[in-house]
Write an enzyme that holds these catalytic residues in place. Structure first.
Site, PDB file in Angstrom:
ATOM      1  N   ASP A  70       1.270  -1.232   0.030  1.00 25.21           N
ATOM      2  CA  ASP A  70       0.012   0.434   0.414  1.00 25.21           C
ATOM      3  C   ASP A  70       0.863   0.982  -0.087  1.00 25.21           C
ATOM      4  OD1 ASP A  70      -1.701  -2.475   0.702  1.00 25.21           O
ATOM      5  OD2 ASP A  70      -3.129  -1.216   2.320  1.00 25.21           O
ATOM      6  N   HIS A  72      -0.692   4.955  -0.579  1.00 24.53           N
ATOM      7  CA  HIS A  72      -2.263   5.085   0.346  1.00 24.53           C
ATOM      8  C   HIS A  72      -1.741   7.125  -0.197  1.00 24.53           C
ATOM      9  CE1 HIS A  72      -5.521   2.774   1.881  1.00 24.53           C
ATOM     10  NE2 HIS A  72      -4.659   1.972   2.013  1.00 24.53           N
ATOM     11  N   ASN A 130      -8.044  -2.628  -2.457  1.00 25.31           N
ATOM     12  CA  ASN A 130      -9.689  -2.637  -1.923  1.00 25.31           C
ATOM     13  C   ASN A 130     -10.282  -1.172  -2.056  1.00 25.31           C
ATOM     14  OD1 ASN A 130      -8.437  -2.327   0.058  1.00 25.31           O
ATOM     15  ND2 ASN A 130      -9.939  -1.954   1.484  1.00 25.31           N
ATOM     16  N   HIS A 131      -9.155   0.231  -2.543  1.00 24.61           N
ATOM     17  CA  HIS A 131      -9.493   1.518  -2.755  1.00 24.61           C
ATOM     18  C   HIS A 131      -9.084   1.795  -3.962  1.00 24.61           C
ATOM     19  CE1 HIS A 131      -9.320   3.278   1.524  1.00 24.61           C
ATOM     20  NE2 HIS A 131      -8.903   1.833   1.814  1.00 24.61           N
ATOM     21  N   HIS A 179      -4.179  -8.133  -3.331  1.00 27.93           N
ATOM     22  CA  HIS A 179      -3.428  -7.381  -2.570  1.00 27.93           C
ATOM     23  C   HIS A 179      -4.436  -8.164  -1.524  1.00 27.93           C
ATOM     24  CE1 HIS A 179      -4.421  -2.874  -0.762  1.00 27.93           C
ATOM     25  NE2 HIS A 179      -5.476  -3.446  -0.304  1.00 27.93           N
ATOM     26  N   HIS A 254      -2.734  -4.770   2.123  1.00 33.98           N
ATOM     27  CA  HIS A 254      -4.167  -4.513   2.488  1.00 33.98           C
ATOM     28  C   HIS A 254      -3.866  -4.338   3.620  1.00 33.98           C
ATOM     29  CE1 HIS A 254      -8.295  -4.817   2.396  1.00 33.98           C
ATOM     30  NE2 HIS A 254      -8.344  -6.054   3.013  1.00 33.98           N
TER      31      HIS A 254
END
Length: 312
Positions: A70, A72, A130-131, A179, A254
């Site tokens: 990730d 982000h 998932n984002h 992920h 994740h």
């Protein structure tokens, strides 16, 4: 594979976009954002979308490759990752998703990643997290960043691109990367090839699980997931899956892990997380996993930097 990607974007324009995004490393006083214009960002989305759809939903990659978890929206940390691992094309890369939300610079982050995908389509790979889903990034920051800096229409263009991302990768037939994690519906890795794109992420089923599930030390078999989505799975399910598919390792992201990487199930699964000092709330490190030609895995660690200085 037809080279629609590079062919439909002027290489000089693409190189200039990458140069401007990388200039963030030496920002002039007061400039904290590497500004591209609306049409440049749209072009990155349209061209990369075509490349994602030309390549399979289950990528089949060859080592050596560097794997990142990730990000982000922590753009300065993404640049640190490339400084550690080598800026493309010095190394092959596979990212495991969750490029946007939570951090301050989701736009720079996703734009640089899409630009590298277009420039090096056979050496630079992005999986879906998932984002990378409208119902999630509508809430956790990316929608607001697009709306504040550009417009809602641009957010919708990104949604169309995210709906085309591949969802898993196999490295030399031995390492499965995604992920989230395993699924009770996933018996044979070949099933992933049957996921049709473009697609939103459904509330349940194989695609949902690949992006949302988590390993758990407290579970044998399949368990309820505290996220309220998908499942947790025990070490027994990891071992069972690897034996059935003649594989050695599951590599996923994740979850925040303190050291940037964490093994599970007798080193048959590894969790990668590449956003150090996540959200300014965790004191975690970030990690980059290098897989060499013999499939030996080694880790480079990004220590968290002083929170007070990180955006200056």
């Amino acid at each position: 594979m037809a080279q629609q990607g590079q062919g439909s974007m002027d290489p000089a324009v693409l190189d200039d976009i990458i140069r401007r995004l990388l200039d963030y490393r030496n920002p002039k006083a007061g400039t904290k954002q590497a500004m591209l214009n609306d049409s440049e960002i749209r072009q990155l989305c349209f061209v990369s979308r075509e490349i994602f759809l030309q390549q399979p939903c289950l990528l089949e990659l060859a080592a050596p490759v560097k794997i990142c978890g990730d990000i982000h929206g922590q753009y300065s940390d993404l640049l640190r990752l490339f400084e550690y691992g080598g800026f493309p094309p010095a190394a092959n890369y596979l990212f495991l998703g969750d490029y946007v939300d939570r951090g301050k610079q989701s736009l720079e982050t996703i734009c640089l990643l899409l630009a590298y995908k277009i420039k090096y389509p056979e050496n630079f790979f992005l999986l879906r997290g998932n984002h990378e889903c409208a119902s999630i990034n509508r809430i956790y920051g990316f929608y607001d960043e697009c709306k504040r800096r550009f417009n809602v229409k641009l957010w919708k263009v990104f949604t169309d691109t995210f709906n085309c991302l591949p969802v898993a990768a196999v490295i030399d037939e031995k390492i499965l990367c995604m992920h989230g994690g395993l699924s009770p519906e996933l018996i044979n890795v070949e099933q992933i090839k049957n996921i049709e794109r473009p697609t939103d992420v459904p509330d349940a089923g194989l695609l949902c699980d690949l992006l949302w599930s988590d390993p758990s030390k407290d579970v044998k078999g399949w368990g309820m997931n505290d996220r309220g989505v998908s499942y947790t799975f025990g070490a027994d399910k990891v071992a069972e899956f690897l034996i059935k598919n003649d594989m050695d390792l599951v590599c996923r992201a994740h979850q925040v892990v303190e050291d940037g990487y964490e093994f599970f199930a007798d080193r048959q699964l590894v969790t990668m997380f590449s956003a150090p000092n996540y959200c300014g709330e965790f004191d975690n490190a970030g990690a980059l996993m290098s897989v060499d030609e013999s499939l030996m895995c080694s880790f480079q660690i990004l220590k968290p930097v002083d929170r007070r200085s990180r955006f200056f």
